[in-house]
Write an enzyme that holds these catalytic residues in place. Structure first.
Site, PDB file in Angstrom:
ATOM      1  N   ASP A  13       0.487  -0.617  -0.106  1.00  0.00           N
ATOM      2  CA  ASP A  13       0.012  -0.007   0.253  1.00  0.00           C
ATOM      3  C   ASP A  13       0.743   0.611  -0.120  1.00  0.00           C
ATOM      4  O   ASP A  13       1.730   1.097   0.926  1.00  0.00           O
ATOM      5  CB  ASP A  13      -1.278  -0.064   1.162  1.00  0.00           C
ATOM      6  CG  ASP A  13      -1.354   1.540   1.677  1.00  0.00           C
ATOM      7  OD1 ASP A  13      -2.261   1.306   0.284  1.00  0.00           O
ATOM      8  OD2 ASP A  13      -1.305   2.016   2.501  1.00  0.00           O
ATOM      9  N   CYS A  14       0.779   2.301  -0.060  1.00  0.00           N
ATOM     10  CA  CYS A  14       1.354   3.370  -0.785  1.00  0.00           C
ATOM     11  C   CYS A  14       1.322   4.355   0.347  1.00  0.00           C
ATOM     12  O   CYS A  14       1.906   4.677   1.040  1.00  0.00           O
ATOM     13  CB  CYS A  14       1.259   4.419  -2.128  1.00  0.00           C
ATOM     14  SG  CYS A  14       2.120   5.699  -2.365  1.00  0.00           S
TER      15      CYS A  14
END
Length: 232
Positions: A13-14
């Site tokens: 996930d960023c």
């Protein structure tokens, strides 16, 4: 304990995991509220952001771009506190993304993991918004799977299904690393993907900019430096 040798790809996930989005979100919303003399704690501000964001992302059949979701979040703050945001204010969150910075351990961790694995990002974002973020990560990703490409938002399993199909790998070959139990750990785990929970808020109260959820990751770490050390 995880066998790190079984994985071919590490996906992330960023925002919240690689990028310190709460430090990007808070100054923008503080300005929006304080200019109307609205006094709201940081925890309460982030919790409202999480509430509004999840509601707007929650329909697979009514996809809207994340840029528009961020504008609607600002509108929702206006509705909640009885004010009308200006045109400039509606864009304040989306325009701020280019300035959101990585956590201090992110760049070095990605560089280290790139030596051993292929890397991917699976993110609830638009392609053009991520392009600004990519410059901060300083690593060449093997895959980028965005909500814009998939036309749905995590926690939909569709995002992970398309990621696996795009990478052409089985679930057991993927290790997914994320801060959000709600958006990432629960759906990825349900698909047989091994998960690492990066508990970025381990020294803070509340759930921050993500909804509370319960799930069981395969490994919990406080930061990415600890993950790199565990992999060895």
């Amino acid at each position: 304990m995880l066998d790190f040798n079984q994985f071919e790809v590490v996906s992330f996930d960023c925002y919240g995991t690689l990028i310190d989005w709460e430090s990007g979100i808070l100054p923008v919303l503080r300005q929006l509220l304080s200019s109307r003399e609205i006094d709201l704690s940081d925890d309460a501000t982030l919790e409202l952001f999480a509430e509004f964001e999840s509601a707007l992302e929650n329909s697979e059949y009514n996809y809207i771009k994340y840029r528009e979701i961020l504008q609607q979040i600002v509108q929702e703050f206006g509705k909640r506190f009885n004010f009308e945001p200006t045109e400039t204010e509606l864009k304040c969150l989306s325009e701020s993304i280019k300035n959101w910075q990585p956590f201090p351990d992110t760049v070095a961790a990605l560089a280290a993991l790139k030596q051993k694995y292929k890397l991917a990002v699976i993110s609830n974002i638009d392609d053009d918004l991520f392009a600004d973020t990519a410059k901060h990560l300083k690593v060449e990703l093997d895959w980028l799977i965005t909500a814009e490409q998939v036309r749905s938002y995590k926690p939909s399993t569709r995002n992970f299904e398309i990621a696996l199909a795009t990478m052409e790998i089985a679930p057991e070959k993927l290790l997914h690393v994320a801060q959000s139990i709600y958006h990432d750990i629960v759906p990825a785990t349900s698909m047989g993907i091994s998960t690492v929970w990066v508990n970025r808020r381990h020294e803070k109260t509340g759930f921050g900019a993500t909804l509370p959820a319960s799930g069981k990751p395969d490994l919990e770490v406080p930061d990415l430096k600890t993950l790199v050390e565990a992999i060895g």
